[in-house]
Design an enzyme around this catalytic site. Sequence first.
Site, short mmCIF file in Angstrom:
data_model
loop_
_atom_site.label_atom_id
_atom_site.label_comp_id
_atom_site.label_asym_id
_atom_site.label_seq_id
_atom_site.Cartn_x
_atom_site.Cartn_y
_atom_site.Cartn_z
N LYS A 78 12.67 15.82 -30.12
CA LYS A 78 13.64 16.06 -31.19
C LYS A 78 15.04 16.00 -30.62
O LYS A 78 15.31 16.60 -29.57
CB LYS A 78 13.36 17.45 -31.77
N LYS A 102 17.00 23.29 -24.66
CA LYS A 102 17.34 24.08 -25.86
C LYS A 102 16.07 24.46 -26.62
O LYS A 102 15.91 25.61 -27.02
CB LYS A 102 18.25 23.26 -26.80
N LYS A 114 16.85 12.10 -27.55
CA LYS A 114 18.25 11.82 -27.88
C LYS A 114 18.43 10.33 -28.09
O LYS A 114 17.72 9.53 -27.48
CB LYS A 114 19.18 12.27 -26.74
N THR A 198 25.19 25.25 -35.86
CA THR A 198 25.58 25.33 -34.45
C THR A 198 26.61 26.43 -34.27
O THR A 198 26.48 27.30 -33.38
CB THR A 198 26.15 23.97 -33.97
N ASN A 229 33.30 19.97 -36.20
CA ASN A 229 32.21 20.71 -36.85
C ASN A 229 31.98 22.05 -36.15
O ASN A 229 32.06 23.11 -36.78
CB ASN A 229 30.93 19.86 -36.84
N SER A 356 17.50 22.65 -37.58
CA SER A 356 16.82 21.36 -37.76
C SER A 356 15.30 21.56 -37.78
O SER A 356 14.59 20.93 -38.56
CB SER A 356 17.17 20.41 -36.61
P1 NAD Z 1 33.50 16.77 -33.81
O1 NAD Z 1 33.65 15.30 -33.54
O2 NAD Z 1 33.27 17.26 -35.18
O3 NAD Z 1 34.82 17.55 -33.24
C1 NAD Z 1 35.32 17.37 -31.96
C2 NAD Z 1 36.66 18.10 -31.82
O4 NAD Z 1 37.07 17.99 -30.45
C3 NAD Z 1 37.78 17.50 -32.67
O5 NAD Z 1 38.63 18.53 -33.13
C4 NAD Z 1 38.52 16.63 -31.67
O6 NAD Z 1 39.90 16.42 -32.00
C5 NAD Z 1 38.39 17.48 -30.43
N1 NAD Z 1 38.60 16.69 -29.19
C6 NAD Z 1 38.19 15.43 -28.94
N2 NAD Z 1 38.61 15.07 -27.72
C7 NAD Z 1 39.29 16.11 -27.21
C8 NAD Z 1 39.98 16.35 -26.00
N3 NAD Z 1 40.07 15.39 -25.06
N4 NAD Z 1 40.56 17.55 -25.80
C9 NAD Z 1 40.49 18.51 -26.76
N5 NAD Z 1 39.88 18.35 -27.93
C10 NAD Z 1 39.28 17.16 -28.14
O7 NAD Z 1 32.34 17.23 -32.81
P2 NAD Z 1 31.40 18.52 -32.92
O8 NAD Z 1 30.17 18.14 -33.68
O9 NAD Z 1 32.20 19.70 -33.31
O10 NAD Z 1 30.96 18.66 -31.40
C11 NAD Z 1 31.79 19.27 -30.42
C12 NAD Z 1 30.96 19.59 -29.21
O11 NAD Z 1 29.89 20.45 -29.59
C13 NAD Z 1 30.31 18.37 -28.54
O12 NAD Z 1 30.23 18.61 -27.16
C14 NAD Z 1 28.92 18.37 -29.14
O13 NAD Z 1 27.98 17.69 -28.32
C15 NAD Z 1 28.66 19.87 -29.19
N6 NAD Z 1 27.59 20.20 -30.13
C16 NAD Z 1 27.75 20.00 -31.47
C17 NAD Z 1 26.70 20.31 -32.32
C18 NAD Z 1 26.84 20.15 -33.80
O14 NAD Z 1 25.88 20.50 -34.51
N7 NAD Z 1 27.95 19.68 -34.31
C19 NAD Z 1 25.49 20.80 -31.80
C20 NAD Z 1 25.37 21.02 -30.42
C21 NAD Z 1 26.44 20.71 -29.60
#
Ligand code: NAD
Length: 422
Positions: A78, A102, A114, A198, A229, A356
Site C-alpha cells: 500500500k 509506517k 509506492k 496526516t 496539505n 487509507s
Molecule cells: P503539498 O504539496 O500540499 O505542500 C507542500 C508545502 O511545502 C507547500 O506549502 C510548499 O510551498 C512548501 N514547500 C515546497 N518546497 C519548499 C521549500 N524548498 N522550502 C519550504 N517549503 C517548501 O505537500 P503535502 O502533501 O503537504 O506534503 C508535505 C510533506 O508531507 C511531504 O514530505 C510529504 O511526503 C509528507 N506527507 C504528506 C502526506 C499527506 O497525506 N499529504 C502524508 C505523509 C507524508
Amino acid sequence: MVADKQADSNKSDDILLSTQEVIKTALNKLGYPEEAYELMKEPVRMMTVRIPVRMDDGKIKIFTGYRAQHNDAVGPTKGGVRFHPNVTENEVRALSIWMSLKAGIVDLPYGGGKGGIICDPRKMSFRELEALSRGYVRAISQIVGPTKDIPAPDVFTNSQIMAWMMDEYSRIDEFNNPGFITGKPIVLGGSHGRESATAKGVTICIEEACKKLGIEIKGARVVVQGFGNAGSFLAKFMYDMGAKIIAISDAEGALHDPDGLDIDYLLDRRDSFGTVTNLFEDTISNEEMLELDTDILVPAAIENQITKDNAHNIKASIVVEAANGPTTLEATKILTERDILIVPDVLASSGGVTVSYFEWVQNNQGYYWKEEEVQEKLREVLVKSFNNVYTTAQNRQIDMRLAAYMVGVRKLTEAARFRGWI
Ligand code: NAD
C-alpha cells in the site's frame, strides 16, 4: 538542468542508503540474521513503465513511471503515487520501504508500496492529467489490485486523480472496484477524515509528546514549515487548540510573528499549491525560521531541512516530522544528544495511511463510517503507536527514529520468517 537531475538522483540515493542503514541497525538490534536485511533492504518487486499520452498540441509524449512493492509478507502492499519532475527510481524504492515501516508501526495488515511518474502536473491540462493517470493504471494493472497493491495520493496527486485511476481499473476488471485505490472522493467510496488524516495524526503525536515533556498545548509556540496539505491542516488544528503558531512557511519564504499568526486569515489567502508568503513583504527565510526560539517545530515540506549544519542551532524542544525525510541521520544524532525529542516521519505522518486503511476496509465491507468513528479509531491507533515507539526508545536508550524502525520492521520480518522466506 542535467546538473539538477544529477543532484536529485544523488539525493534519492542518499535517502535509500540512509534508510537501509537504519533498517540494518534495527534488524541487528532485534537479533535477526543477515538474510533478513538482504530481504528488507530493497523492494521485492519494482516495475518501470513507459506511458504514451497524446498532449493537447496533438503530439505524443512518453512519460516514465514506477511502482515499487517493498514486501508483501504481511498482506497487500500500500502506498501513494507521486507526480513530480524529480521522481527517481531510488526515491520510489526508499518511499516504499518507509511505507512498510509506517504500516508496521500503526499495525496495519499491509506491506509498503509506492509509485511515481516523472512529470510536472502544474504544467499539464486536466485532460492530459486524466490520460496520464489512466495510462499509468493500464501499465501497472497486472501487479496492483485490492488484494495485491493499493495506491493512494501523494505529492501533486489528489482525489480527482484517484477517481480516474479507480474508474480505469474498474473498466479493466469489468466491475466497480473502489477498494483498488484510496483517497477517493467521498461519493466514490472515499472515507470521511482522509484529507486531513496526516495532519490529524501529527497533531495527536504532538499532544502525546507534549504530555511526556510537560508542555501545555494552550499557549505553546509552534513553527510549521510548509503550508500545503500536511502543514496547513496541522497549523489549523494546533491554532484551534490554543497553540501560538509563531511562524509558517512555503517554498518562497516564511512569515513570523512572536505573538502568533492568524491562521484562518492565511488559510483563506493561500493558493492550491500551498503558497501564501508571496502576498507579504515582511518575510524571513526558511533557514531563519527553522532556528527560531519555539517549543515545537514541525517540518511539513520537503527532505533534508535539518542537517549537521543547522542542527546545533535548532531551539525547539520537540521536532515532529510531518514531511518525509526532513532530518538527516547526522542531524538526528545531534538533536538527540541535545535532548530534543524527535517524532520521526514514519510515526508522525502515519495518520494518512491509517485512514487509507479505514477507507479500504469500508470499501471491502460496503459499510461506511461516520466522521466521528474514523476520528476515534485514528486517535486510538496513533496514541498506541506513539507510546509503543516512545517506550521502545526509553527502554533501549536509543533515539526515536531507530525505535520507530525497530517497531516498524518487526512484524514484517516475523511474517517473512513464518512463511519460510528467511
Ligand atoms: P503539498 O504539496 O500540499 O505542500 C507542500 C508545502 O511545502 C507547500 O506549502 C510548499 O510551498 C512548501 N514547500 C515546497 N518546497 C519548499 C521549500 N524548498 N522550502 C519550504 N517549503 C517548501 O505537500 P503535502 O502533501 O503537504 O506534503 C508535505 C510533506 O508531507 C511531504 O514530505 C510529504 O511526503 C509528507 N506527507 C504528506 C502526506 C499527506 O497525506 N499529504 C502524508 C505523509 C507524508
